[in-house]
Write an enzyme that holds these catalytic residues in place. Structure first.
Site, mmCIF file in Angstrom:
data_model
loop_
_atom_site.group_PDB
_atom_site.id
_atom_site.type_symbol
_atom_site.label_atom_id
_atom_site.label_comp_id
_atom_site.label_asym_id
_atom_site.label_seq_id
_atom_site.Cartn_x
_atom_site.Cartn_y
_atom_site.Cartn_z
ATOM 1 N N SER A 133 5.496 12.284 1.434
ATOM 2 C CA SER A 133 5.716 11.448 2.597
ATOM 3 C C SER A 133 6.216 12.331 3.738
ATOM 4 O O SER A 133 7.223 13.028 3.596
ATOM 5 C CB SER A 133 6.750 10.378 2.243
ATOM 6 O OG SER A 133 7.076 9.603 3.364
ATOM 7 N N LYS A 159 1.161 11.079 3.173
ATOM 8 C CA LYS A 159 1.522 9.810 3.829
ATOM 9 C C LYS A 159 2.236 10.155 5.124
ATOM 10 O O LYS A 159 3.202 10.929 5.119
ATOM 11 C CB LYS A 159 2.421 9.008 2.883
ATOM 12 C CG LYS A 159 3.290 7.946 3.524
ATOM 13 C CD LYS A 159 3.912 7.037 2.459
ATOM 14 C CE LYS A 159 5.335 6.632 2.802
ATOM 15 N NZ LYS A 159 5.940 5.763 1.783
ATOM 16 N N LYS A 161 4.451 8.867 8.270
ATOM 17 C CA LYS A 161 5.273 7.799 8.835
ATOM 18 C C LYS A 161 4.782 7.550 10.261
ATOM 19 O O LYS A 161 4.530 8.527 11.006
ATOM 20 C CB LYS A 161 6.740 8.242 8.869
ATOM 21 C CG LYS A 161 7.353 8.365 7.486
ATOM 22 C CD LYS A 161 7.584 7.000 6.902
ATOM 23 C CE LYS A 161 8.383 7.069 5.618
ATOM 24 N NZ LYS A 161 8.611 5.740 5.049
ATOM 25 N N ASP A 187 2.609 4.781 6.845
ATOM 26 C CA ASP A 187 3.711 3.873 6.514
ATOM 27 C C ASP A 187 4.472 3.539 7.794
ATOM 28 O O ASP A 187 5.026 4.426 8.452
ATOM 29 C CB ASP A 187 4.652 4.553 5.517
ATOM 30 C CG ASP A 187 5.800 3.651 5.082
ATOM 31 O OD1 ASP A 187 5.830 2.476 5.500
ATOM 32 O OD2 ASP A 187 6.655 4.133 4.306
ATOM 33 N N GLU A 212 0.969 0.902 5.002
ATOM 34 C CA GLU A 212 2.101 0.350 4.254
ATOM 35 C C GLU A 212 3.046 -0.393 5.201
ATOM 36 O O GLU A 212 3.428 0.135 6.252
ATOM 37 C CB GLU A 212 2.823 1.524 3.579
ATOM 38 C CG GLU A 212 3.931 1.129 2.640
ATOM 39 C CD GLU A 212 4.585 2.348 2.009
ATOM 40 O OE1 GLU A 212 4.121 3.494 2.221
ATOM 41 O OE2 GLU A 212 5.591 2.153 1.305
ATOM 42 N N ASP A 237 5.575 -2.961 0.859
ATOM 43 C CA ASP A 237 6.722 -2.245 0.277
ATOM 44 C C ASP A 237 7.945 -3.145 0.431
ATOM 45 O O ASP A 237 8.274 -3.932 -0.468
ATOM 46 C CB ASP A 237 6.896 -0.892 0.992
ATOM 47 C CG ASP A 237 8.172 -0.146 0.596
ATOM 48 O OD1 ASP A 237 8.803 -0.531 -0.396
ATOM 49 O OD2 ASP A 237 8.545 0.822 1.293
ATOM 50 N N LYS A 261 8.807 0.035 -6.122
ATOM 51 C CA LYS A 261 10.041 0.839 -6.134
ATOM 52 C C LYS A 261 11.038 0.099 -7.017
ATOM 53 O O LYS A 261 11.452 -1.020 -6.675
ATOM 54 C CB LYS A 261 10.639 0.940 -4.732
ATOM 55 C CG LYS A 261 9.960 1.918 -3.811
ATOM 56 C CD LYS A 261 10.679 1.933 -2.471
ATOM 57 C CE LYS A 261 9.947 2.818 -1.474
ATOM 58 N NZ LYS A 261 10.396 2.557 -0.098
ATOM 59 N N GLY A 289 9.150 6.129 -3.247
ATOM 60 C CA GLY A 289 10.289 7.024 -3.414
ATOM 61 C C GLY A 289 11.374 6.664 -2.426
ATOM 62 O O GLY A 289 11.104 6.093 -1.363
#
Ligand code: NPG
Length: 367
Positions: A133, A159, A161, A187, A212, A237, A261, A289
């Site tokens: 990430s 991934k 952000k 995300d 996400e 998520d 998660k 994570g």
């Protein structure tokens, strides 16, 4: 297998680099471990809550209070992790607090019965494909450099952000630099509203694995609408806090993929239920994570080895987060990380490392 004591261990560790998301920047981890102690065995659980309630309503000092005041009193000397989960159902919410205690009880119980967590959960893989990430970077050149570094390390999926103002151009630049073959997802950590649907549809051309949590945690219905207006698969998520929420979200078409998660849903057993639901419906899942140290990471790897985890998770190697992990480090080998296969979660803190990180230990007698 009688439990004698539980220690609440508070500790601190720095991250190797600041991790910026749409809700804030993490530079370190304010840690809480639950340590279950019996005559011959022990068990460890890591609380994933952050220092401040920015990702979710839980935060680490609040979790400590809930654990001490409401959860430890539920623990009896011979309780199983499953019995604890049933007893703790009377306490509303507080998923991260519950998950930390459940994890420690599971590790303890499995060490006593000589089973691995991976075996207990029904793992079918001995190593799991690892993604990474990438936090929001100050500019595109820096972002490309960071992605390049992780690609060299061998991570099989990137991934990014994103947040408003740091989205379409960033994704375009990464796609152009690294090609269409690279597994890529984004995300948003709830940074958009349904009014941004047309803007988010501009991501469609980049062939992303998923987007996400684009909208607010509570806006599950908004994700149904968004799913109809963009081609990129929506993954939830923050919104998915339990099996029941997962089932409802899938039933109404709010998402096509779920990030599991354990901390967010109250533990590994609830995570397995969500996995089993998704697996039975052919819905892909992956393991998220929370910048865990080796204790939480070990347990996440066991979960990520279940057959429905068909997408690479945010289960990166120890050196992506810390100079010195609290356990033996997890290492990336050709894009994969080995799933611990010895008893319990398969690892323990290194005593000297833990001691150097620890600020306080509170001890509770059981029974
Ligand atoms: O590799 O552990 C990791 C971090 C993965 O991006 C990641 N976690 O929203 O999923 C998330 C995000 C997060 C980070 C959440 C910090 C909460 C705090």
């Amino acid at each position: 297998m009688s439990i004698k004591r539980i220690e609440i261990v508070r500790a601190h560790i720095n991250l190797v680099s600041p991790f910026r998301t749409s809700f804030g920047t993490e530079v370190d981890r304010d840690l809480l471990y639950v340590h279950v102690i019996g005559d011959d065995e022990e068990g460890w659980g890591e609380c994933v809550a952050m220092a401040a309630p920015l990702y979710s309503s839980e935060y680490v000092d609040g979790c400590e209070e809930v654990i001490k005041r409401y959860l430890i009193p539920l623990v009896t000397p011979n309780i199983t992790a499953h019995e604890f989960v049933v007893a703790a159902a009377s306490i509303r919410g507080n998923f991260m607090a519950k998950a930390a205690v459940e994890a420690a009880l599971l590790d303890y119980q499995l060490r006593c019965t000589r089973l691995s967590l991976a075996g207990f959960l029904g793992a079918t893989q001995t190593k799991v494909a690892s993604g990474v990430s990438v936090g929001i970077q100050p500019d595109i050149d820096t972002l490309l450099g960071v992605v390049e570094g992780y690609r060299k390390d061998g991570y099989v999926r990137i991934k990014l952000k994103i947040e408003p103002g740091f989205d379409i151009d960033r994704v375009r630049a990464v796609r152009q630099a690294f090609g269409d073959e690279m597994l890529l997802q984004v995300d948003a950590n709830a940074a958009y509203t349904i009014d941004d649907a047309a803007h988010l549809a501009k991501l469609d051309e980049f062939n992303l694995l998923l987007i996400e949590q684009p909208l607010a945690e509570e806006d599950i219905v908004g994700h149904v609408e968004l799913s109809k207006r963009i081609a990129t698969p929506v993954c939830l998520d923050e919104s998915i806090t339990s099996y029941d929420v997962a089932r409802g979200a899938l039933d109404i078409g709010a998402c096509a993929i779920i990030n599991i998660k354990p901390g967010r849903v109250g533990g590994y057993m609830e995570s397995k239920r969500i996995h089993d639901l998704c697996y039975s419906r052919g819905v892909p899942v992956w393991c998220g994570g929370m910048l865990e140290t080796g204790i939480g990471r070990a347990a996440n790897l066991a979960l990520a080895a279940l057959p429905g985890f068909t997408l690479p998770g945010d289960t990166s190697a120890s050196d992506r987060y810390f100079v010195q992990d609290v356990t033996e480090p997890f290492v990336l080998k050709d894009g994969y990380i080995d799933v611990p296969n010895t008893v319990g979660i398969g690892v323990r803190p290194l005593p000297d490392v833990l001691q150097a990180m620890t600020s306080r230990v509170d001890d509770y007698r059981i029974g």
